[in-house]
Design a protein around this motif. Structure first.
Motif, short mmCIF file in Angstrom:
data_model
loop_
_atom_site.label_atom_id
_atom_site.label_comp_id
_atom_site.label_asym_id
_atom_site.label_seq_id
_atom_site.Cartn_x
_atom_site.Cartn_y
_atom_site.Cartn_z
N ASN A 228 44.56 30.73 50.59
CA ASN A 228 43.75 31.39 49.57
C ASN A 228 44.29 32.79 49.25
O ASN A 228 43.54 33.75 49.10
N VAL A 230 47.75 34.65 46.92
CA VAL A 230 48.82 34.34 45.97
C VAL A 230 50.15 35.01 46.31
O VAL A 230 51.15 34.78 45.62
N ASP A 233 53.22 32.52 46.82
CA ASP A 233 53.64 31.84 45.59
C ASP A 233 54.21 32.82 44.58
O ASP A 233 55.17 32.50 43.87
N CYS A 243 47.11 34.36 40.00
CA CYS A 243 45.77 34.57 40.53
C CYS A 243 45.28 33.28 41.16
O CYS A 243 45.80 32.19 40.87
N CYS A 244 44.30 33.38 42.05
CA CYS A 244 43.66 32.20 42.59
C CYS A 244 42.15 32.42 42.57
O CYS A 244 41.67 33.54 42.41
N GLU A 245 41.39 31.35 42.74
CA GLU A 245 39.95 31.40 42.55
C GLU A 245 39.17 31.75 43.81
O GLU A 245 38.03 32.18 43.74
N PRO A 256 43.54 37.49 45.94
CA PRO A 256 43.46 36.52 44.85
C PRO A 256 44.35 36.87 43.67
O PRO A 256 44.39 36.14 42.69
N ARG A 257 45.05 38.01 43.74
CA ARG A 257 45.98 38.38 42.67
C ARG A 257 47.17 39.11 43.30
O ARG A 257 47.11 39.57 44.44
#
Length: 366
Positions: A228, A230, A233, A243-245, A256-257
Motif C-alpha cells: 500500500n 507507491v 512502483d 497514487c494509490c487508494e 499513497p503518492r
C-alpha cells in the motif's frame, strides 16, 4: 531624482524571540548523545556483519527527532514559524511526536493531522508534549486538511513530505549517515556494502544516499517499501505522479503518492516487503535482541536479512546497516497483538519460517 524606497520590517521583539528559539532547538542537539549502532548477532564465519542504528534512543523516541529538529530550524530561519502561531503537520505519528516536543520547547502551539488509525500510544505522546491531534478518516486528505488549518489559524504548515530532503544537511554535520560511518571506523568492514532505509518522506534515504555519493563511498543504498505504498512502483517506472487508494499498515513509512522529498535517482535498489514479513521480522528482532521496535524497523530488517543472504551466496564479505526507527511500545495494540494481526488477515508463519531458516543457515528461501 527618484526617492529611495525603503521598508524595514525588523521587529526587535520578534528577532529576540527568534534568536532564543533557534538557541533552544540547537541546545536540544547539544545535550543529546549520538544513537547506538547495535551489532546483530550473525556467525562470524559468514563474513557478513549486520548492524542496526538505534534511532529509538532519541529524546522523543524515534528517527524523526532528527528530522523534526531540522524542520524547525529550517522554518525558523526562513521566518515561517512565528511566536504564538501554531505549527501544523501532516503525519502518521512519529514526526508529530517529535515536532510537538520542539513546538513545546519554543512555546508555540502544535496541531498534528493524522489518520484515525494512528496508534493510541502515539496520540498520547503528542498530547503529552502539548500538541493537539486532528484525526481524519481518509489518510490521503492529511495534506489538504493541514494546509487548510494553517490558513485558518495563520499558522505554518511544516509539510515534512516536501521539505524533509532540503531541510537536512546531507553533507555532514553529524547527520545519520556521517554518524554511521564514524561508528563503523573500528569494525572489520568499516565501509558498509549496503545501507538499508525505509521511506516515509524519503528524507532519510535521500540524506544517506547523497552523503555516500558526496564522500565517494562504494556503499549502495536499498530502500524497503511496504504494501500500500507507491514508492517502489514510482521508482521502477519513473512516474512521479503515481497514487494509490489505500494507506500503509506500517506506520511511519509507505505513502499513497510519490512525495517531493523522495529522491529516486539517488537510490541503488528498492525492495517491496509484504506487511506480514515486516511484522514477522520485528518479532524476530525481539526474540534475538530482546528489543521491541516498530513495524518500519521490520520492513528494513527483512530487506537487510535478504541482502546478507545474497552476499553469502555470492561469496562476498562486508557489512550491512539498517535502522531501528522507533520503539515497539508504541505499537503493542498492532504489531505485537495477535488479535490485530488476525483481524488484518496477515499470516506471519511463512515469513517467520524464512527468518528462522536464514538465521540458522544463512540461506534465503523466501
Amino acid at each position: 531624482m527618484e526617492s529611495t524606497l525603503d521598508e524595514d520590517r525588523t521587529d526587535p521583539s520578534y528577532r529576540a524571540w527568534l534568536k532564543d528559539a533557534v538557541r533552544r532547538v540547537q541546545a536540544d542537539a547539544n545535550r543529546s548523545a549520538d544513537t547506538h549502532l547495535l551489532s546483530f548477532p550473525l556467525p562470524e564465519e559468514w563474513g557478513v556483519d549486520l548492524y542496526l542504528k538505534d534511532e529509538s534512543t532519541h529524546p522523543t523516541g524515534s528517527l524523526k527527532h532528527r528530522l523534526a529538529r531540522s524542520l524547525f530550524l529550517y522554518g525558523l530561519c526562513n521566518g515561517w514559524i512565528r511566536p504564538g502561531r501554531p505549527v501544523i503537520e501532516a503525519s502518521s505519528g512519529s514526526t508529530a511526536v517529535s515536532e510537538a516536543h520542539f513546538a513545546q520547547l519554543i512555546g508555540v502551539p502544535f496541531i498534528a493531522v493524522m489518520p484515525r488509525t494512528t496508534s493510541c500510544e502515539k496520540v498520547g505522546l503528542i498530547e503529552f508534549h502539548g500538541g493537539r491531534c486532528h484525526l481524519v478518516d481518509d489518510p490521503r486528505t492529511v495534506y489538504e486538511v493541514s494546509a487548510r488549518l494553517a490558513a485558518e489559524t495563520g499558522g505554518h504548515y511544516m509539510d515534512q513530505f516536501t521539505y524533509a530532503e532540503r531541510a537536512t544537511d546531507w553533507r555532514g554535520n553529524n547527520n545519520i549517515a556521517e554518524s554511521v560511518y564514524q561508528q563503523l571506523r573500528l569494525e572489520r568492514f568499516p565501509e558498509p556494502a549496503w545501507i538499508v532505509a525505509t521511506a516515509g518522506t524519503g528524507g532519510t534515504s535521500a540524506t544517506i544516499a547523497r552523503y555516500v555519493h558526496y564522500m565517494q563511498y562504494d556503499t549502495r543504498i536499498c530502500v524497503a517499501d511496504p504494501q500500500n505504498s507507491v514508492f517502489f512502483d514510482g521508482w521502477r517506472s519513473g512516474d512521479a505522479g503515481l497514487c494509490c487508494e489505500t494507506g500503509s499498515r506500517i506506520e511511519g513509512i509507505g505513502r499513497p503518492r510519490m512525495e517531493p522529498s523522495f529522491v529516486p535517482g539517488a537510490i541503488d535498489r528498492m525492495m517491496k516487503v509484504p506487511d506480514a514479513a515486516s511484522v514477522a521480522a520485528v518479532r524476530a528482532l525481539e526474540g534475538t535482541l530482546g528489543r521491541k521496535a516498530g513495524g518500519s524497523t521490520g520492513t528494513g530488517l527483512w530487506a537487510a536479512f535478504r541482502i546478507v543472504a545474497e552476499m553469502r551466496r555470492r561469496g562476498e564479505r562486508g557489512s550491512v546497516v539498517s535502522l531501528i526507527c522507533d520503539p515497539g511500545d508504541r505499537y503493542l495494540d498492532k504489531y505485537y497483538s495477535d488479535e490485530w494481526v488476525a483481524a488484518q488477515g496477515l499470516d506471519l508463519e511463512p515469513y517467520a519460517e524464512v527468518i528462522r531458516d536464514f538465521l540458522k543457515t544463512g540461506e534465503w528461501s523466501g
